[in-house]
Design a protein around this motif. Structure first.
Motif, PDB file in Angstrom:
ATOM      1  N   LEU A 300       0.861  -1.182   0.000  1.00 20.17           N
ATOM      2  CA  LEU A 300       0.000   0.000   0.000  1.00 20.17           C
ATOM      3  C   LEU A 300       0.891   1.223   0.000  1.00 20.17           C
ATOM      4  N   MET A 301       0.709   2.090  -1.009  1.00 24.59           N
ATOM      5  CA  MET A 301       1.496   3.319  -1.132  1.00 24.59           C
ATOM      6  C   MET A 301       0.630   4.510  -0.744  1.00 24.59           C
ATOM      7  N   LEU A 302       1.213   5.440   0.003  1.00 25.89           N
ATOM      8  CA  LEU A 302       0.534   6.663   0.385  1.00 25.89           C
ATOM      9  C   LEU A 302       1.444   7.852   0.135  1.00 25.89           C
ATOM     10  N   GLY A 303       0.845   8.972  -0.227  1.00 25.39           N
ATOM     11  CA  GLY A 303       1.565  10.227  -0.232  1.00 25.39           C
ATOM     12  C   GLY A 303       1.549  10.834   1.159  1.00 25.39           C
ATOM     13  N   ALA A 304       2.460  11.768   1.397  1.00 28.08           N
ATOM     14  CA  ALA A 304       2.484  12.486   2.670  1.00 28.08           C
ATOM     15  C   ALA A 304       2.695  13.964   2.382  1.00 28.08           C
ATOM     16  N   LEU A 305       1.837  14.791   2.933  1.00 28.21           N
ATOM     17  CA  LEU A 305       1.939  16.240   2.762  1.00 28.21           C
ATOM     18  C   LEU A 305       2.984  16.809   3.718  1.00 28.21           C
ATOM     19  N   ARG A 306       2.722  16.729   4.996  1.00 31.95           N
ATOM     20  CA  ARG A 306       3.679  17.239   5.977  1.00 31.95           C
ATOM     21  C   ARG A 306       4.995  16.480   5.898  1.00 31.95           C
ATOM     22  N   GLY A 307       4.916  15.167   5.648  1.00 37.93           N
ATOM     23  CA  GLY A 307       6.122  14.355   5.592  1.00 37.93           C
ATOM     24  C   GLY A 307       6.924  14.511   4.325  1.00 37.93           C
ATOM     25  N   GLU A 308       6.349  15.154   3.275  1.00 39.65           N
ATOM     26  CA  GLU A 308       7.021  15.349   1.988  1.00 39.65           C
ATOM     27  C   GLU A 308       7.690  14.060   1.518  1.00 39.65           C
ATOM     28  N   ALA A 309       6.885  12.994   1.484  1.00 46.42           N
ATOM     29  CA  ALA A 309       7.453  11.679   1.175  1.00 46.42           C
ATOM     30  C   ALA A 309       6.367  10.781   0.600  1.00 46.42           C
ATOM     31  N   LEU A 310       6.817   9.651   0.084  1.00 46.76           N
ATOM     32  CA  LEU A 310       5.942   8.526  -0.172  1.00 46.76           C
ATOM     33  C   LEU A 310       6.172   7.513   0.938  1.00 46.76           C
ATOM     34  N   VAL A 311       5.119   6.826   1.296  1.00 51.88           N
ATOM     35  CA  VAL A 311       5.197   5.814   2.349  1.00 51.88           C
ATOM     36  C   VAL A 311       4.748   4.493   1.746  1.00 51.88           C
ATOM     37  N   ARG A 312       5.573   3.460   1.914  1.00 55.63           N
ATOM     38  CA  ARG A 312       5.202   2.122   1.458  1.00 55.63           C
ATOM     39  C   ARG A 312       4.961   1.237   2.670  1.00 55.63           C
ATOM     40  N   LEU A 313       3.743   0.692   2.748  1.00 57.46           N
ATOM     41  CA  LEU A 313       3.386  -0.218   3.822  1.00 57.46           C
ATOM     42  C   LEU A 313       3.353  -1.642   3.271  1.00 57.46           C
TER      43      LEU A 313
END
Length: 359
Positions: A300-313
């Motif tokens: 599962l991939m998510l964008g992050a606004l505050r984190g300025e990143a992509l997150v892979r779960l």
């Protein structure tokens, strides 16, 4: 160790990015004013919303169309404006597209769902088919995301409007809810329809839904939402369930840092599958089903606004077994897998871009 502390430790020690996992952003389009959502059409084109009230086509040659005419008036202020866009699974037969937007209502505004028929580069038969009730005088927490479920109905995530957070627990309205609708904006007969529930309500206890996607194997609705000062969540959203906000949350009151509700578990409420403390402000999300990214299929991939990143779960069923952060250096607003198997992201800003992520 308290459960909140456990989540904080898990978030802090997200897996590092290896050279094999590094992504190369390729700019597909630029010059977008706070782009909010992306949806692919069967013919290879895509629709892009800009929060300032413009819906545009990304043509097959990579150029952007002028703003499509005929949208209802969009109330653009704060976090609200033109929001998500979704293409009907039967688009090749019916040509329908759907979008959410902030609409003026009395002295306030509300989140509304509209639809239209796309013919070439024109929208026809445009009409608003659902309006969140009640309207609120607010610039925040409009939500929202649209997902077509496997039965052809639409699940629409709606924010609590910030100033009315307690309403997320009142099933007679649409604040802080997922609603489930048919293509005409009506409540299906098999919605929960419990005593005191508005007929459109599918689930309650949401704060500000910012990402949603259908699990490719199970068909379950997965969603992400923002928490306050921590407490961002990923949930599997099921009909008739209560997701806790603001009675159950890992977030804290702004400014004071005081607790808002219980951290759980608590009977009658669903526990999130994943929590971030501190916040990363998750945004658009997508499941990886292609082989473009070796070893990532099923993630599962998510964008992050505050984190300025992509997150892979990394998932084992509904269990999150690993988290990886991929820094992007910009606020990520939306993330979708394209028909070509590549991941596409929208950056949030006055001069936003659409990227294709290659390896």
């Amino acid at each position: 160790m308290k459960r909140l502390a456990l989540f904080a430790v898990v978030a802090a020690f997200a897996a590092p990015v290896s050279a094999a996992d590094a992504l190369r952003p390729v700019v597909v389009a630029r010059g977008l004013d706070h782009p909010w959502a992306l949806a692919f059409l069967p013919d290879g084109r895509a629709l892009v919303t800009e929060k300032v009230g413009r819906l545009r086509l990304l043509r097959g040659d990579g150029t952007l169309s002028p703003p499509l005419a005929g949208l209802p008036a969009v109330d653009v202020r704060g976090q609200c404006g033109l929001l998500d866009v979704a293409v009907d699974p039967e688009f090749e037969r019916n040509g329908l597209v759907f979008w959410t937007y902030a609409a003026l209502q009395g002295e306030g505004n509300t989140t509304a769902l509209a639809r239209g028929r796309l013919v070439g580069e024109r929208l026809t038969e445009v009409r608003t088919i659902f309006v969140q009730q009640p309207g609120v005088s607010s610039r925040a927490h409009c939500g929202s995301r649209i997902v077509f479920l496997r039965d052809g109905t639409l699940a629409v995530g709606l924010g609590d409007r910030f100033s009315r957070r307690d309403d997320a627990q009142l099933p007679g309205n649409h604040l802080g809810k997922f609603v489930r609708l048919d293509r005409e904006g009506r409540a299906p007969a098999d919605n929960p329809r419990r005593a005191g529930w508005a007929p459109e309500v599918w689930s309650l206890g949401h704060r500000n839904v910012q990402g949603a996607a259908l699990h490719p194997a199970s068909g379950e609705l997965w969603a992400s939402e923002h928490g306050p000062q921590g407490g961002d969540e990923v949930n599997v959203v099921e009909g008739g369930r209560n997701y806790g906000w603001p009675l159950l949350t890992y977030g804290r009151n702004y400014g004071t840092g005081t607790r808002i509700g219980d951290e759980g578990p608590r009977p009658g409420f669903e526990q999130p599958l994943k929590v971030w403390v501190p916040s990363i402000a998750p945004s658009g999300m997508a499941f990886v089903t292609s082989d473009r990214y070796p070893g990532w299929r099923g993630s599962l991939m998510l964008g992050a606004l505050r984190g300025e990143a992509l997150v892979r779960l990394t998932l084992d069923g509904r269990r999150v077994v690993d988290e990886q952060r991929l820094p992007m250096g910009q606020r990520i607003r939306d993330l979708r897998q394209g028909p070509d198997g590549w991941l596409y992201v929208l950056t949030d800003g006055r001069d936003g871009e659409l990227w294709r992520l290659e390896r």
